[in-house]
Design a protein around this motif. Structure first.
Motif, PDB file in Angstrom:
ATOM      1  N   UNK A 163       0.833  -1.207   0.000  1.00 41.97           N
ATOM      2  CA  UNK A 163       0.000   0.000   0.000  1.00 41.97           C
ATOM      3  C   UNK A 163       0.866   1.254   0.000  1.00 41.97           C
ATOM      4  N   UNK A 164       1.942   1.249   0.787  1.00 45.77           N
ATOM      5  CA  UNK A 164       2.845   2.405   0.813  1.00 45.77           C
ATOM      6  C   UNK A 164       3.507   2.613  -0.543  1.00 45.77           C
ATOM      7  N   UNK A 165       3.908   1.525  -1.164  1.00 47.39           N
ATOM      8  CA  UNK A 165       4.546   1.636  -2.486  1.00 47.39           C
ATOM      9  C   UNK A 165       3.574   2.224  -3.502  1.00 47.39           C
ATOM     10  N   UNK A 166       2.312   1.785  -3.461  1.00 50.21           N
ATOM     11  CA  UNK A 166       1.303   2.355  -4.364  1.00 50.21           C
ATOM     12  C   UNK A 166       1.105   3.830  -4.080  1.00 50.21           C
ATOM     13  N   UNK A 167       1.011   4.175  -2.804  1.00 50.60           N
ATOM     14  CA  UNK A 167       0.806   5.572  -2.423  1.00 50.60           C
ATOM     15  C   UNK A 167       1.987   6.430  -2.850  1.00 50.60           C
ATOM     16  N   UNK A 168       3.201   5.937  -2.626  1.00 51.19           N
ATOM     17  CA  UNK A 168       4.394   6.709  -2.963  1.00 51.19           C
ATOM     18  C   UNK A 168       4.578   6.878  -4.457  1.00 51.19           C
ATOM     19  N   UNK A 169       3.968   6.004  -5.250  1.00 51.45           N
ATOM     20  CA  UNK A 169       4.083   6.099  -6.708  1.00 51.45           C
ATOM     21  C   UNK A 169       3.096   7.103  -7.301  1.00 51.45           C
ATOM     22  N   UNK A 170       2.148   7.565  -6.503  1.00 49.79           N
ATOM     23  CA  UNK A 170       1.149   8.506  -7.012  1.00 49.79           C
ATOM     24  C   UNK A 170       1.750   9.889  -7.215  1.00 49.79           C
ATOM     25  N   UNK A 171       1.281  10.620  -8.211  1.00 49.51           N
ATOM     26  CA  UNK A 171       1.653  12.033  -8.313  1.00 49.51           C
ATOM     27  C   UNK A 171       1.151  12.771  -7.068  1.00 49.51           C
ATOM     28  N   UNK A 172       1.834  13.826  -6.694  1.00 50.12           N
ATOM     29  CA  UNK A 172       1.503  14.540  -5.458  1.00 50.12           C
ATOM     30  C   UNK A 172       0.067  15.034  -5.467  1.00 50.12           C
ATOM     31  N   UNK A 173      -0.405  15.548  -6.584  1.00 47.46           N
ATOM     32  CA  UNK A 173      -1.774  16.088  -6.637  1.00 47.46           C
ATOM     33  C   UNK A 173      -2.807  14.987  -6.394  1.00 47.46           C
ATOM     34  N   UNK A 174      -2.607  13.833  -7.007  1.00 46.58           N
ATOM     35  CA  UNK A 174      -3.549  12.722  -6.833  1.00 46.58           C
ATOM     36  C   UNK A 174      -3.536  12.254  -5.381  1.00 46.58           C
ATOM     37  N   UNK A 175      -2.351  12.164  -4.798  1.00 46.81           N
ATOM     38  CA  UNK A 175      -2.242  11.764  -3.395  1.00 46.81           C
ATOM     39  C   UNK A 175      -2.958  12.775  -2.502  1.00 46.81           C
ATOM     40  N   UNK A 176      -2.817  14.059  -2.809  1.00 42.04           N
ATOM     41  CA  UNK A 176      -3.478  15.099  -2.016  1.00 42.04           C
ATOM     42  C   UNK A 176      -4.989  14.994  -2.128  1.00 42.04           C
ATOM     43  N   UNK A 177      -5.482  14.737  -3.324  1.00 45.44           N
ATOM     44  CA  UNK A 177      -6.929  14.599  -3.500  1.00 45.44           C
ATOM     45  C   UNK A 177      -7.470  13.397  -2.737  1.00 45.44           C
ATOM     46  N   UNK A 178      -6.723  12.298  -2.748  1.00 45.26           N
ATOM     47  CA  UNK A 178      -7.169  11.122  -2.009  1.00 45.26           C
ATOM     48  C   UNK A 178      -7.115  11.374  -0.503  1.00 45.26           C
ATOM     49  N   UNK A 179      -6.082  12.068  -0.051  1.00 40.61           N
ATOM     50  CA  UNK A 179      -5.951  12.346   1.376  1.00 40.61           C
ATOM     51  C   UNK A 179      -7.011  13.328   1.854  1.00 40.61           C
ATOM     52  N   UNK A 180      -7.484  14.194   0.972  1.00 43.44           N
ATOM     53  CA  UNK A 180      -8.468  15.205   1.350  1.00 43.44           C
ATOM     54  C   UNK A 180      -9.846  14.595   1.612  1.00 43.44           C
ATOM     55  N   UNK A 181     -10.095  13.422   1.056  1.00 46.33           N
ATOM     56  CA  UNK A 181     -11.390  12.760   1.280  1.00 46.33           C
ATOM     57  C   UNK A 181     -11.499  12.421   2.760  1.00 46.33           C
ATOM     58  N   UNK A 182     -12.495  12.992   3.413  1.00 45.48           N
ATOM     59  CA  UNK A 182     -12.693  12.741   4.833  1.00 45.48           C
ATOM     60  C   UNK A 182     -11.789  13.562   5.732  1.00 45.48           C
ATOM     61  N   UNK A 183     -11.142  14.569   5.185  1.00 46.80           N
ATOM     62  CA  UNK A 183     -10.249  15.417   5.967  1.00 46.80           C
ATOM     63  C   UNK A 183     -10.839  16.817   6.071  1.00 46.80           C
ATOM     64  N   UNK A 184     -10.406  17.539   7.074  1.00 45.91           N
ATOM     65  CA  UNK A 184     -10.854  18.926   7.197  1.00 45.91           C
ATOM     66  C   UNK A 184     -10.001  19.859   6.354  1.00 45.91           C
ATOM     67  N   UNK A 185      -8.932  19.343   5.767  1.00 45.76           N
ATOM     68  CA  UNK A 185      -8.072  20.147   4.900  1.00 45.76           C
ATOM     69  C   UNK A 185      -8.464  19.947   3.440  1.00 45.76           C
ATOM     70  N   UNK A 186      -8.232  20.967   2.650  1.00 43.33           N
ATOM     71  CA  UNK A 186      -8.533  20.861   1.219  1.00 43.33           C
ATOM     72  C   UNK A 186      -7.382  20.159   0.503  1.00 43.33           C
ATOM     73  N   UNK A 187      -7.651  19.703  -0.701  1.00 44.31           N
ATOM     74  CA  UNK A 187      -6.610  19.054  -1.506  1.00 44.31           C
ATOM     75  C   UNK A 187      -5.459  20.021  -1.763  1.00 44.31           C
ATOM     76  N   UNK A 188      -5.772  21.302  -1.942  1.00 41.33           N
ATOM     77  CA  UNK A 188      -4.719  22.301  -2.175  1.00 41.33           C
ATOM     78  C   UNK A 188      -3.793  22.433  -0.969  1.00 41.33           C
ATOM     79  N   UNK A 189      -4.386  22.473   0.242  1.00 40.15           N
ATOM     80  CA  UNK A 189      -3.569  22.568   1.453  1.00 40.15           C
ATOM     81  C   UNK A 189      -2.676  21.345   1.604  1.00 40.15           C
ATOM     82  N   UNK A 190      -3.243  20.186   1.371  1.00 40.74           N
ATOM     83  CA  UNK A 190      -2.479  18.952   1.515  1.00 40.74           C
ATOM     84  C   UNK A 190      -1.377  18.883   0.462  1.00 40.74           C
ATOM     85  N   UNK A 191      -1.673  19.342  -0.744  1.00 39.62           N
ATOM     86  CA  UNK A 191      -0.646  19.350  -1.798  1.00 39.62           C
ATOM     87  C   UNK A 191       0.525  20.246  -1.398  1.00 39.62           C
ATOM     88  N   UNK A 192       0.237  21.415  -0.845  1.00 46.00           N
ATOM     89  CA  UNK A 192       1.316  22.306  -0.402  1.00 46.00           C
ATOM     90  C   UNK A 192       2.158  21.659   0.687  1.00 46.00           C
TER      91      UNK A 192
END
Length: 75
Positions: free
Chosen positions: A21-50
């Motif tokens: 799972x970590x290898x899959x996550x680490x292979x993602x582009x930063x923007x895609x990872x940020x969008x996935x992390x933003x689901x269910x988070x109080x932070x926006x995808x833009x904040x997480x990307x930064x």
């Protein structure tokens, strides 16, 4: 018939699953990872990307500092 799994086998299998799972996550582009992390988070995808980009730059600087220190120590 049920198979008996030892604790060590269960831990090893869980570690393999997490490593994949970590290898899959680490292979993602930063923007895609940020969008996935933003689901269910109080932070926006833009904040997480930064945050991710800042951490990435910081880790690259740290790695470069370690490489420089090792070269100096070897000399």
């Amino acid at each position: 018939m049920s198979a008996v799994v030892t604790r060590e086998q269960a831990v090893a299998e869980a570690r393999r699953v997490l490593d994949r799972a970590r290898a899959r996550r680490d292979a993602l582009p930063i923007r895609v990872a940020a969008e996935q992390a933003a689901a269910g988070s109080f932070r926006s995808a833009d904040e997480i990307e930064l945050i991710l980009r800042r951490l990435h730059r910081q880790s690259q600087r740290t790695a470069a500092d370690h490489a420089t220190a090792e070269r100096l120590n070897a000399a």
